[in-house]
Structures are given as C-alpha cells and as structure tokens.
Design a protein around this motif. Structure first.
Motif, PDB file in Angstrom:
ATOM      1  N   GLU A   1       0.818  -1.216   0.000  1.00 35.34           N
ATOM      2  CA  GLU A   1       0.000   0.000   0.000  1.00 35.34           C
ATOM      3  C   GLU A   1       0.851   1.265   0.000  1.00 35.34           C
ATOM      4  O   GLU A   1       0.430   2.300  -0.502  1.00 35.34           O
ATOM      5  CB  GLU A   1      -0.940   0.002   1.208  1.00 35.34           C
ATOM      6  N   GLN A   2       2.054   1.193   0.552  1.00 36.67           N
ATOM      7  CA  GLN A   2       2.913   2.368   0.670  1.00 36.67           C
ATOM      8  C   GLN A   2       3.736   2.625  -0.593  1.00 36.67           C
ATOM      9  O   GLN A   2       4.193   3.739  -0.821  1.00 36.67           O
ATOM     10  CB  GLN A   2       3.888   2.195   1.839  1.00 36.67           C
ATOM     11  N   VAL A   3       3.927   1.605  -1.417  1.00 41.91           N
ATOM     12  CA  VAL A   3       4.825   1.706  -2.568  1.00 41.91           C
ATOM     13  C   VAL A   3       4.030   2.089  -3.816  1.00 41.91           C
ATOM     14  O   VAL A   3       2.944   1.575  -4.060  1.00 41.91           O
ATOM     15  CB  VAL A   3       5.552   0.353  -2.790  1.00 41.91           C
ATOM     16  N   LYS A   4       4.609   2.988  -4.624  1.00 38.85           N
ATOM     17  CA  LYS A   4       3.992   3.382  -5.892  1.00 38.85           C
ATOM     18  C   LYS A   4       4.191   2.283  -6.924  1.00 38.85           C
ATOM     19  O   LYS A   4       5.103   1.465  -6.798  1.00 38.85           O
ATOM     20  CB  LYS A   4       4.634   4.665  -6.422  1.00 38.85           C
ATOM     21  N   THR A   5       3.363   2.312  -7.972  1.00 41.75           N
ATOM     22  CA  THR A   5       3.586   1.368  -9.067  1.00 41.75           C
ATOM     23  C   THR A   5       4.853   1.784  -9.807  1.00 41.75           C
ATOM     24  O   THR A   5       5.284   2.943  -9.724  1.00 41.75           O
ATOM     25  CB  THR A   5       2.409   1.356 -10.062  1.00 41.75           C
ATOM     26  N   CYS A   6       5.439   0.855 -10.544  1.00 40.35           N
ATOM     27  CA  CYS A   6       6.663   1.163 -11.289  1.00 40.35           C
ATOM     28  C   CYS A   6       6.387   2.194 -12.385  1.00 40.35           C
ATOM     29  O   CYS A   6       7.274   2.956 -12.741  1.00 40.35           O
ATOM     30  CB  CYS A   6       7.273  -0.113 -11.856  1.00 40.35           C
ATOM     31  N   GLU A   7       5.167   2.236 -12.898  1.00 39.39           N
ATOM     32  CA  GLU A   7       4.805   3.261 -13.872  1.00 39.39           C
ATOM     33  C   GLU A   7       4.792   4.635 -13.209  1.00 39.39           C
ATOM     34  O   GLU A   7       5.302   5.604 -13.768  1.00 39.39           O
ATOM     35  CB  GLU A   7       3.438   2.973 -14.490  1.00 39.39           C
ATOM     36  N   GLU A   8       4.195   4.718 -12.022  1.00 45.91           N
ATOM     37  CA  GLU A   8       4.123   5.993 -11.310  1.00 45.91           C
ATOM     38  C   GLU A   8       5.511   6.506 -10.922  1.00 45.91           C
ATOM     39  O   GLU A   8       5.767   7.697 -10.959  1.00 45.91           O
ATOM     40  CB  GLU A   8       3.268   5.857 -10.043  1.00 45.91           C
ATOM     41  N   SER A   9       6.382   5.591 -10.550  1.00 51.60           N
ATOM     42  CA  SER A   9       7.720   6.005 -10.111  1.00 51.60           C
ATOM     43  C   SER A   9       8.737   5.970 -11.255  1.00 51.60           C
ATOM     44  O   SER A   9       9.927   6.152 -11.017  1.00 51.60           O
ATOM     45  CB  SER A   9       8.204   5.115  -8.966  1.00 51.60           C
ATOM     46  N   ARG A  10       8.255   5.705 -12.472  1.00 52.42           N
ATOM     47  CA  ARG A  10       9.110   5.614 -13.667  1.00 52.42           C
ATOM     48  C   ARG A  10      10.238   4.597 -13.488  1.00 52.42           C
ATOM     49  O   ARG A  10      11.391   4.841 -13.843  1.00 52.42           O
ATOM     50  CB  ARG A  10       9.665   6.979 -14.033  1.00 52.42           C
ATOM     51  N   GLY A  11       9.900   3.479 -12.858  1.00 52.63           N
ATOM     52  CA  GLY A  11      10.854   2.388 -12.686  1.00 52.63           C
ATOM     53  C   GLY A  11      11.834   2.558 -11.546  1.00 52.63           C
ATOM     54  O   GLY A  11      12.702   1.731 -11.346  1.00 52.63           O
ATOM     55  N   ARG A  12      11.678   3.619 -10.788  1.00 56.92           N
ATOM     56  CA  ARG A  12      12.601   3.847  -9.666  1.00 56.92           C
ATOM     57  C   ARG A  12      12.169   2.996  -8.468  1.00 56.92           C
ATOM     58  O   ARG A  12      11.043   3.089  -8.012  1.00 56.92           O
ATOM     59  CB  ARG A  12      12.613   5.330  -9.310  1.00 56.92           C
ATOM     60  N   ALA A  13      13.071   2.169  -7.986  1.00 61.24           N
ATOM     61  CA  ALA A  13      12.780   1.267  -6.870  1.00 61.24           C
ATOM     62  C   ALA A  13      12.824   2.022  -5.547  1.00 61.24           C
ATOM     63  O   ALA A  13      13.517   3.026  -5.436  1.00 61.24           O
ATOM     64  CB  ALA A  13      13.794   0.130  -6.854  1.00 61.24           C
ATOM     65  N   PRO A  14      12.061   1.589  -4.568  1.00 60.83           N
ATOM     66  CA  PRO A  14      11.131   0.474  -4.629  1.00 60.83           C
ATOM     67  C   PRO A  14       9.843   0.888  -5.350  1.00 60.83           C
ATOM     68  O   PRO A  14       9.387   2.011  -5.234  1.00 60.83           O
ATOM     69  CB  PRO A  14      10.865   0.156  -3.162  1.00 60.83           C
TER      70      PRO A  14
END
Length: 147
Positions: A112-125
């Motif tokens: 719930e705390q982590v953004k999707t990889c699309e939202e974060s532009r692939g930036r982990a986590p």
C-alpha cells in the motif's frame, strides 16, 4: 527413516530473453517446485504478469505452466528422529499458517505504501501487481531494453 514419494507441482517457465542491444533472444527455461497447485498457479500468474511488462522477454505460454509431479523425499517417523539424523542445527518448524499470515500482512502494508513502477518511472522500490521491486544492492545491474 525411509524414502517416500509426495505429490509436488512443478512450475515451468519457458522464455526467450534478449541481451542489451540485441534483436535475437536466447531461449531458456526454469522450474520451481510447490507443495500445492494453488501456490504454483499463483506464482505462475505473478511471474507472467511481471515478465509481460518487460520489453526484452517473451514467454512461451504453450511450454509454461504448472504440472503435477512427484518427488522422492526422506520421511521420518518422529521429530526426534529428524534431529538425530541431521548434523545441522535443527529446530521445530514454526506454525506456518501464522507465519504466512504475518508475512502476508506485512507485505500488504508495504504494498500500500509503494507506488507502481509506472508511477515512479521504474525507480525502486516500486510494485508490479503484487510484486515489490526493491533497489539493487552491491554490484551495478545492467538494464536490458528491446531496440
């Protein structure tokens, strides 16, 4: 102590992976074993979802999936006989249902705390479905892209 056969489910993933800058991919496959069909199918769905997001991987669905199989394992008459047969440090298994529930609760909270990889532009986590992609540690990681 005797040898017995138990049913297992083998998850096979057949894929073709293209190295960086190449237009030809290399076929490979791997197998994982699970004790229940449900666990195997869940892992298959998650892996397929994750790999479908990648530009450099093609999954051969006709050669991938969960198959019932059998595995030969050593069975012990009592818990004491397990400890006696092993030179390793051995401990009683914890209640796996309680442990699994705790892990699932922690995973859901983190998800719930982590953004999707699309939202974060692939930036982990970040997350892909229910898989959390963590930042790589140690050596640098080469990212493959399909040209």
């Amino acid at each position: 102590m005797e040898s017995v056969w138990i049913q297992v489910f083998v998850l096979t993933v057949a894929e073709c992976v293209a190295p960086a800058g190449k237009s030809v991919c290399q076929e490979q496959s791997f197998e994982l074993q699970f004790l229940t069909r449900r666990d195997c199918e869940y892992a298959y769905e998650q892996l397929i979802t994750m790999k479908d997001e990648l530009d450099n991987v093609i999954i051969d669905r006709s050669q991938s999936g969960c198959t019932a199989s059998a595995s030969e394992v050593t069975s012990y008459e009592t818990i004491d006989s397990v400890a006696a047969a092993s030179d390793d440090d051995w401990r009683m298994p914890t209640n796996t249902e309680q442990r699994r529930a705790a892990v699932n609760t922690q995973h859901r909270a983190r998800l719930e705390q982590v953004k999707t990889c699309e939202e974060s532009r692939g930036r982990a986590p970040c997350k892909i479905g229910e898989i959390i992609v963590e930042e790589a540690t140690g050596d640098s990681v080469e990212v493959w892209r399909k040209n």
